[in-house]
Scaffold this motif. Structure first.
Motif, short mmCIF file in Angstrom:
data_model
loop_
_atom_site.label_atom_id
_atom_site.label_comp_id
_atom_site.label_asym_id
_atom_site.label_seq_id
_atom_site.Cartn_x
_atom_site.Cartn_y
_atom_site.Cartn_z
N GLU A 12 22.50 36.99 41.30
CA GLU A 12 23.75 36.93 42.06
C GLU A 12 24.96 36.92 41.11
OE1 GLU A 12 25.51 37.22 45.50
OE2 GLU A 12 23.32 36.98 45.37
N LEU A 13 24.88 36.11 40.09
CA LEU A 13 26.00 35.99 39.15
C LEU A 13 26.17 37.27 38.33
CD1 LEU A 13 25.69 32.33 37.86
CD2 LEU A 13 27.06 33.24 39.73
N SER B 139 43.72 41.89 32.81
CA SER B 139 43.73 40.47 32.45
C SER B 139 43.27 40.26 31.02
CB SER B 139 42.83 39.67 33.38
OG SER B 139 43.29 39.78 34.70
N ALA B 140 42.26 41.04 30.61
CA ALA B 140 41.75 40.92 29.24
C ALA B 140 42.85 41.29 28.25
CB ALA B 140 40.54 41.82 29.04
N LEU C 52 36.32 36.38 46.69
CA LEU C 52 35.09 36.74 47.39
C LEU C 52 35.31 36.72 48.90
CD1 LEU C 52 32.35 34.75 45.44
CD2 LEU C 52 33.01 37.13 45.18
N LEU D 111 28.14 27.61 43.22
CA LEU D 111 28.84 28.80 43.69
C LEU D 111 28.04 29.54 44.74
CD1 LEU D 111 31.15 30.87 43.51
CD2 LEU D 111 29.79 32.05 41.77
N VAL D 112 26.76 29.71 44.45
CA VAL D 112 25.92 30.46 45.39
C VAL D 112 25.80 29.72 46.72
CG1 VAL D 112 23.62 31.39 45.79
CG2 VAL D 112 24.71 31.67 43.56
N TYR E 199 40.09 36.34 36.92
CA TYR E 199 39.57 36.61 35.57
C TYR E 199 39.25 35.32 34.83
CZ TYR E 199 39.65 38.32 30.72
OH TYR E 199 39.35 38.59 29.42
N TYR E 200 40.13 34.36 34.92
CA TYR E 200 39.93 33.10 34.20
C TYR E 200 38.77 32.31 34.78
CZ TYR E 200 44.47 34.03 32.16
OH TYR E 200 45.49 34.61 31.49
N ILE F 110 30.17 35.66 28.62
CA ILE F 110 29.81 34.90 29.82
C ILE F 110 28.34 35.11 30.16
CG2 ILE F 110 30.24 34.62 32.29
CD1 ILE F 110 33.14 35.52 31.72
N LEU G 196 36.02 33.53 35.96
CA LEU G 196 34.72 34.11 35.59
C LEU G 196 34.03 33.29 34.51
CD1 LEU G 196 35.44 37.95 35.38
CD2 LEU G 196 34.17 36.73 37.15
N GLU G 197 34.84 32.81 33.60
CA GLU G 197 34.34 32.07 32.46
C GLU G 197 33.61 30.79 32.88
OE1 GLU G 197 36.49 31.18 28.19
OE2 GLU G 197 37.61 31.00 30.03
N THR H 150 40.35 43.39 35.75
CA THR H 150 39.73 42.66 34.64
C THR H 150 40.25 43.18 33.30
OG1 THR H 150 37.76 42.36 35.97
CG2 THR H 150 37.53 41.97 33.62
N TYR I 199 34.47 39.70 26.61
CA TYR I 199 34.60 38.49 27.44
C TYR I 199 33.41 38.36 28.39
CZ TYR I 199 36.90 35.37 30.89
OH TYR I 199 37.23 34.36 31.74
N GLU J 43 38.02 44.46 24.95
CA GLU J 43 38.31 43.03 25.10
C GLU J 43 37.60 42.47 26.33
OE1 GLU J 43 39.83 41.10 22.96
OE2 GLU J 43 40.27 42.81 21.66
N SER J 44 37.68 43.22 27.43
CA SER J 44 37.08 42.69 28.66
C SER J 44 35.56 42.72 28.55
CB SER J 44 37.60 43.41 29.90
OG SER J 44 36.89 44.58 30.16
N GLN K 115 28.04 39.69 40.29
CA GLN K 115 29.44 39.29 40.24
C GLN K 115 30.12 39.82 38.98
OE1 GLN K 115 30.00 37.52 42.99
NE2 GLN K 115 32.16 37.92 42.52
N LEU K 116 29.42 39.67 37.87
CA LEU K 116 29.97 40.10 36.58
C LEU K 116 30.00 41.62 36.45
CD1 LEU K 116 28.38 37.43 34.22
CD2 LEU K 116 30.80 37.66 34.84
N LEU L 234 31.68 30.59 35.52
CA LEU L 234 30.45 30.92 36.26
C LEU L 234 29.18 30.26 35.70
CD1 LEU L 234 30.74 34.70 37.22
CD2 LEU L 234 30.53 32.76 38.77
N PRO L 235 28.95 30.35 34.39
CA PRO L 235 27.68 29.79 33.88
C PRO L 235 27.53 28.30 34.18
CG PRO L 235 28.74 31.13 32.20
CD PRO L 235 29.72 30.99 33.33
N ALA M 91 33.04 42.68 38.23
CA ALA M 91 34.24 42.35 37.47
C ALA M 91 34.44 43.28 36.28
CB ALA M 91 34.17 40.90 36.99
#
Ligand SMILES: Nc1ncnc2c1ncn2[C@@H]1O[C@H](COP(=O)(O)OP(=O)(O)O)[C@@H](O)[C@H]1O
Ligand SMILES: [Mg+2]
Lengths: 92, 301
Positions: B96-97, B113-114, A45, A67-68, A54-55, B81, A57-58, B110, B77, B73-74, B100-101, A60-61, B104
């Motif tokens: 916001e999130l 990576s997936a 960012l 984060l914000v 990528y890893y 999330i 992202l998981e 992405t 994923y 796959e991505s 972000q997603l 985030l929740p 991605a």
């Protein structure tokens, strides 16, 4: 390629070493640790090219609010510098 | 442990065709082989006249196939999330999130990576059961960096886990709730273990090999040379090259005669400048790959 790798390595080394010894308050240290954590996760960012995004992202929740907050502070560099400068004053 | 083969090379050189022919040849010599196709457009289903999809499907006595769609796959994923995001209350943060997603989910990084993630999963799940696992593509870009420097990823995860633990310690110092299971540490540890396992199989077990496919032309030779050198500098084996689409020897037309002379010269350069154990030379076939041509191609491996 070599150069990119070197930069990333330096970045990691930097992130690991950022934990200086001169911390006074738990809150400060906690937020520093959190900053480093966030930087490692979402440095892209801020324009740092990370192969691990990528890893992250998981996560985030489970990091949402932190984060914000972090992103807001990071986009406002001035406040960061002030914060760090302030800390230097208080800490031995 | 099975050998893990990645077929590398530019789009269109013949990775999917050559990896299929290679897998066929291994299977017919009695080795139990899994062919992993990652190319939704050029699926191996067409070559074998059956629906392969995402389950491992038997194609011949010793040959099995599975198709992986990187985009799917991505998407899976990211969707997962998004579902987990529901625990977050604040709508502003949700928005916001989600932004972000969204970003991605359309990024090529992405998908890459997936795909890498799925590859690792397949390797961990099946390398005990097969003599050969053949991928019709190879990691590039970010994922190649992860593969060539797995210790970097390990360091990244270790550092995150350590920092997370520290944060939790502070939090529990400030508040009273102690000893809660932390999903972040769980996720990171699981990833860490998977990667360590994959690394063990691929790198420590020396089971990983790259095979590059190229055409006998100037630019591809230069690019392949660089790629091979880089992989080798990371200790990844490049045992074979496939020079695909070699022109016939007999050409009536001057244009093709001239091309053939150049090609012969380039072949010699390849032999001299990129030393490998096996240099496969595959002719340009009259037809695109179909169920017949692929068998013909398999004879060359
Ligand atoms: N030796 C060959 N002779 C004729 N056509 C070929 C040969 N190798 C590949 N092709 C054709 O070239 C195209 C690209 O091949 P493909 O294996 O899909 O490449 P990649 O997977 O590297 O993108 C396909 O249409 C395939 O049928
Ligand atoms: Mg392909």
């Amino acid at each position: 390629m070599k150069e990119i790798l070197e930069n990333i390595r330096l970045f990691f080394v930097g992130a690991l070493d950022m934990q200086g010894k001169a911390h006074g308050h738990i809150e400060n240290e906690a937020s520093d640790t959190m900053d480093q954590f966030m930087l490692l996760c979402f440095g892209d960012l801020l324009g740092i090219d990370l192969p691990t995004t990528y890893y992250a992202l998981e996560l985030l929740p489970y990091l949402g609010e932190d984060l914000v907050k972090w992103n807001m502070r990071m986009s406002d560099k001035k406040s960061i510098w002030e914060e760090k400068a302030g800390k230097l004053d208080i800490d031995p | 442990m099975g050998k893990i083969i990645f077929f590398g090379g530019k789009g269109g050189v013949g990775k999917t065709s050559c990896s299929t022919a290679f897998a066929l040849s291994k299977a017919r010599s009695g080795l139990k082989t899994l062919l992993v196709s990652t190319d939704p457009a050029h699926s191996i289903s067409d070559l074998f006249h059956c629906q392969i999809e995402h389950k491992i499907t038997q194609l011949e006595a010793n040959l099995f196939g599975v198709e992986v769609n990187p985009e799917r796959e991505s998407n899976a994923y990211i969707t997962k999330i998004r579902k987990n995001l529901h625990s977050i209350m604040s709508p502003i943060i949700m928005e916001e999130l989600n932004k972000q997603l969204d970003a991605a989910s359309v990024s090529p990084g992405t998908h890459e990576s997936a795909l890498f993630d799925k590859m690792i999963e397949i390797i961990i799940d099946t390398s005990k059961d097969f003599d050969y696992i053949v991928f019709d593509t190879a990691p590039t870009g970010h994922t190649l960096r992860l593969l060539s420097l797995p210790e970097m990823l390990g360091a990244w995860m270790d550092s995150l886990i350590a920092k997370r633990k520290k944060t939790l310690t502070f939090k529990s110092m400030l508040s009273k709730d102690k000893g809660i299971k932390d999903p972040i540490i769980e996720i990171l540890s699981k990833r860490r273990n998977n990667l360590t396992l994959a690394r063990k199989i691929m790198i420590d077990g020396e089971n990983l090999q790259f095979i590059f496919v190229l055409n006998a032309e100037k630019m591809p030779i230069e690019e392949t040379k660089k790629a091979v050198k880089m992989l080798r500098s990371y200790g990844i084996k490049v045992t074979s090259l496939v020079v695909n689409k070699i022109l016939p020897n007999e050409n009536s037309d001057d244009f093709w005669k001239d091309k053939k002379v150049k090609e012969t010269r380039y072949l010699k350069i390849i032999e001299e400048e990129i030393p490998v154990d096996n240099l496969y030379q595959i002719p340009l076939f009259k037809f695109d790959m179909d169920e017949y041509t692929i068998n013909e191609m398999a004879e060359y491996f």
